[in-house]
Design a protein around this motif. Structure first.
Motif, mmCIF file in Angstrom:
data_model
loop_
_atom_site.group_PDB
_atom_site.id
_atom_site.type_symbol
_atom_site.label_atom_id
_atom_site.label_comp_id
_atom_site.label_asym_id
_atom_site.label_seq_id
_atom_site.Cartn_x
_atom_site.Cartn_y
_atom_site.Cartn_z
ATOM 1 N N PRO A 28 50.945 28.154 58.616
ATOM 2 C CA PRO A 28 50.278 29.083 59.616
ATOM 3 C C PRO A 28 48.658 29.072 59.389
ATOM 4 C CG PRO A 28 51.246 30.136 57.663
ATOM 5 C CD PRO A 28 51.664 28.840 57.540
ATOM 6 N N ALA A 29 48.018 29.483 60.608
ATOM 7 C CA ALA A 29 46.701 29.081 60.590
ATOM 8 C C ALA A 29 46.054 30.478 60.496
ATOM 9 C CB ALA A 29 46.192 28.636 61.818
ATOM 10 N N PHE A 30 46.810 31.514 60.553
ATOM 11 C CA PHE A 30 46.195 32.954 60.438
ATOM 12 C C PHE A 30 47.327 33.892 60.006
ATOM 13 C CE2 PHE A 30 47.411 32.430 64.935
ATOM 14 C CZ PHE A 30 48.299 33.516 65.003
ATOM 15 N N GLY A 31 47.080 35.219 59.617
ATOM 16 C CA GLY A 31 47.987 36.235 59.285
ATOM 17 C C GLY A 31 48.421 36.015 57.821
ATOM 18 N N ARG A 70 54.669 33.555 51.535
ATOM 19 C CA ARG A 70 53.913 32.466 50.441
ATOM 20 C C ARG A 70 53.481 31.220 51.314
ATOM 21 N NH1 ARG A 70 58.909 34.139 47.907
ATOM 22 N NH2 ARG A 70 60.237 32.325 49.133
ATOM 23 N N LYS A 71 53.965 30.940 52.687
ATOM 24 C CA LYS A 71 53.415 29.671 53.327
ATOM 25 C C LYS A 71 52.112 30.219 54.055
ATOM 26 C CE LYS A 71 55.559 27.582 56.045
ATOM 27 N NZ LYS A 71 56.618 27.020 57.221
ATOM 28 N N ALA A 72 52.079 31.573 54.147
ATOM 29 C CA ALA A 72 50.685 32.107 54.535
ATOM 30 C C ALA A 72 49.599 32.081 53.575
ATOM 31 C CB ALA A 72 50.642 33.334 55.274
ATOM 32 N N LEU A 73 50.090 32.155 52.355
ATOM 33 C CA LEU A 73 48.815 32.279 51.129
ATOM 34 C C LEU A 73 48.147 30.824 50.951
ATOM 35 C CD1 LEU A 73 50.141 34.820 48.520
ATOM 36 C CD2 LEU A 73 47.880 34.641 49.371
ATOM 37 N N ILE A 74 49.153 29.695 51.183
ATOM 38 C CA ILE A 74 48.611 28.502 50.763
ATOM 39 C C ILE A 74 47.153 28.139 51.132
ATOM 40 C CG2 ILE A 74 49.196 25.918 50.903
ATOM 41 C CD1 ILE A 74 52.215 26.673 50.960
ATOM 42 N N LEU A 80 38.523 23.084 58.737
ATOM 43 C CA LEU A 80 39.229 21.804 58.313
ATOM 44 C C LEU A 80 40.641 21.774 58.025
ATOM 45 C CD1 LEU A 80 38.669 18.607 58.740
ATOM 46 C CD2 LEU A 80 37.907 18.768 56.204
ATOM 47 N N PHE A 81 41.111 22.716 57.045
ATOM 48 C CA PHE A 81 42.373 22.703 56.740
ATOM 49 C C PHE A 81 43.329 23.206 57.979
ATOM 50 C CE2 PHE A 81 41.247 23.546 52.115
ATOM 51 C CZ PHE A 81 41.078 22.051 51.839
ATOM 52 N N ILE A 82 42.729 24.177 58.690
ATOM 53 C CA ILE A 82 43.467 24.709 59.836
ATOM 54 C C ILE A 82 43.568 23.538 60.757
ATOM 55 C CG2 ILE A 82 43.614 26.289 61.711
ATOM 56 C CD1 ILE A 82 41.956 28.179 60.178
ATOM 57 N N LEU A 83 42.539 22.724 61.062
ATOM 58 C CA LEU A 83 42.742 21.734 62.060
ATOM 59 C C LEU A 83 43.893 20.468 61.519
ATOM 60 C CD1 LEU A 83 41.690 20.078 64.506
ATOM 61 C CD2 LEU A 83 40.109 18.962 63.075
ATOM 62 N N ILE A 84 43.844 20.275 60.158
ATOM 63 C CA ILE A 84 44.872 19.253 59.962
ATOM 64 C C ILE A 84 46.288 19.803 59.564
ATOM 65 C CG2 ILE A 84 45.312 17.733 57.752
ATOM 66 C CD1 ILE A 84 42.132 17.527 57.496
ATOM 67 N N PHE A 85 46.171 20.966 58.684
ATOM 68 C CA PHE A 85 47.553 21.460 58.376
ATOM 69 C C PHE A 85 48.381 22.450 59.317
ATOM 70 C CE2 PHE A 85 45.503 20.313 54.574
ATOM 71 C CZ PHE A 85 46.332 19.170 53.881
ATOM 72 N N SER A 86 47.555 22.914 60.149
ATOM 73 C CA SER A 86 48.110 23.873 61.130
ATOM 74 C C SER A 86 48.346 23.454 62.658
ATOM 75 C CB SER A 86 47.419 25.179 61.236
ATOM 76 O OG SER A 86 47.499 25.858 59.920
ATOM 77 N N VAL A 87 47.070 22.687 63.185
ATOM 78 C CA VAL A 87 47.090 22.243 64.450
ATOM 79 C C VAL A 87 47.710 20.973 64.616
ATOM 80 C CG1 VAL A 87 45.674 21.715 66.203
ATOM 81 C CG2 VAL A 87 44.951 23.509 65.091
ATOM 82 N N THR A 88 47.448 20.069 63.781
ATOM 83 C CA THR A 88 47.867 18.617 63.839
ATOM 84 C C THR A 88 49.373 18.449 63.267
ATOM 85 O OG1 THR A 88 45.279 17.882 63.726
ATOM 86 C CG2 THR A 88 47.209 16.156 63.127
ATOM 87 N N LEU A 89 49.509 18.716 62.031
ATOM 88 C CA LEU A 89 50.448 18.695 61.489
ATOM 89 C C LEU A 89 51.568 19.773 61.480
ATOM 90 C CD1 LEU A 89 49.397 17.104 57.836
ATOM 91 C CD2 LEU A 89 50.279 16.004 59.914
ATOM 92 N N GLN A 90 51.078 20.933 61.837
ATOM 93 C CA GLN A 90 51.856 22.134 62.138
ATOM 94 C C GLN A 90 52.800 22.326 60.884
ATOM 95 O OE1 GLN A 90 54.039 21.685 65.894
ATOM 96 N NE2 GLN A 90 51.974 21.840 66.907
#
Length: 330
Positions: free
Chosen positions: A162-165, A185-189, A149-159
């Motif tokens: 990052p979604a992975f890595g 740091r962004k990847a850790l959030i 759900l977080f990936i869908l909202i913050f990575s795919v929709t809002l961009q």
């Protein structure tokens, strides 16, 4: 205290020997290591030579003793899939997992403790009841669903994230860290929040329960009778006295986070030990599976032992009960 320490270390050694036995059974009986390491074109002589080199021609007890001795030295064999030393693989992946667990632990304390204090002090307010309801959802929802759900909202929709890595990392000796780079740091959030949500709700509910119980004690009533302000009563007296079980549970939960971070690491493709274990299960990489079991169990045992020693140092009665088998309590 030395006798108590010796008994705890003896118990820890017994637990690790039992875990090593389970890992040995996995290594020995889940498939034939010779068949997994050699291809189909290998001759029988090559198979026999490899069997002798791995010590599989020896008796069961001797094989187990050899396995334990190698594990103590950090020798877990060679990965079937990567053809690399297993201890080296785990050492390379451990910083990523530890960093993720560190962020999740920090978030659980930074968010869970204040929320627990608030829901205890303002337990009849609408916000406190809402937080209680949300905490039930936080405990109930699986982490992989929240991560997706977080990936869908913050990575795919809002961009935004990052979604992975793991992002860009900095190598400090054998240790790698992403905390020193912006992308790291962004990847850790997202994975950090996902892994910490259950811990946040656990800490919040624990602090709330401890605060409510502490605020009903006589010394809190005496503090109020002395005319101390509410802030001093709540934070100087009540919170300070209920932090010990919170710290204890948090310390023990670090082992849980390391063990169960594999779900979060899989969702976010985080290159940690959990991801390595999932890949090992997929490719039947038995040495990695056995090593992961031993390493995680060692972390659990070490943390439990440290907590027991801390309690015994704080409360001498626990030392006496442990040494006498609880006879004093009866």
């Amino acid at each position: 205290m030395p006798a108590f320490l010796f008994k705890r270390l003896l118990n820890s050694a017994g637990v690790m020997l039992a875990v090593a036995f389970l890992a040995f059974l996995i290594f020995r009986f889940v498939g034939d290591p010779v068949e997994l390491m050699l291809n189909e074109q290998a001759s029988q002589q090559q198979r026999d030579e490899l069997r002798v080199r791995l010590g599989l021609d020896k008796g069961f007890v001797l094989q187990y003793a050899t396995f334990v001795g190698n594990a103590v030295r950090g020798d877990f064999g060679i990965s079937y899939r990567n053809q690399q030393d297993v201890f080296t693989l785990i050492s390379e992946r451990f910083p990523a997992t530890f960093e993720l667990v560190l962020v999740a632990t920090f978030l659980s304390l930074a968010v869970g403790v204040p929320l627990g204090v608030y829901t205890a002090i303002r337990r009849d307010s609408f916000i406190a009841k809402t937080l209680q309801f949300v905490s039930v959802l936080g405990v109930s929802l699986p982490s992989f669903a929240l991560g997706i759900l977080f990936i869908l909202i913050f990575s795919v929709t809002l961009q935004w994230l990052p979604a992975f890595g793991r992002g860009e990392v900095v190598q400090i000796g054998w240790w790698s860290t992403g905390l020193l780079t912006a992308s790291g740091r962004k990847a850790l959030i997202l994975p950090g929040i996902t892994l910490s949500l259950f811990q946040i709700t656990l800490v919040m509910r624990l602090v709330r329960a401890e605060m409510l119980e502490t605020m009903r004690t006589d010394f809190i009533r005496f503090a109020r009778a002395r005319g101390l302000p509410s802030r001093a009563v709540h934070f100087g007296h009540a919170l300070r006295n209920c932090l010990m079980p919170v710290i204890t549970v948090t310390g023990l939960q670090i082992g849980n986070l390391i063990a169960f971070a594999l779900v979060t690491e899989t969702v976010f493709q985080w290159p940690g030990m959990g991801m390595l274990f999932v890949q090992a299960v997929t490719f039947v990489d038995i040495p990695v599976m056995a090593a992961y079991l031993i390493v995680v169990s060692f972390i659990f045992v070490t943390l439990n032992t440290l907590v027991d020693l801390t309690y015994a140092w704080v409360d001498p009665r626990l030392r006496e009960d442990a040494l006498t088998g609880g006879a004093n309590a009866r």
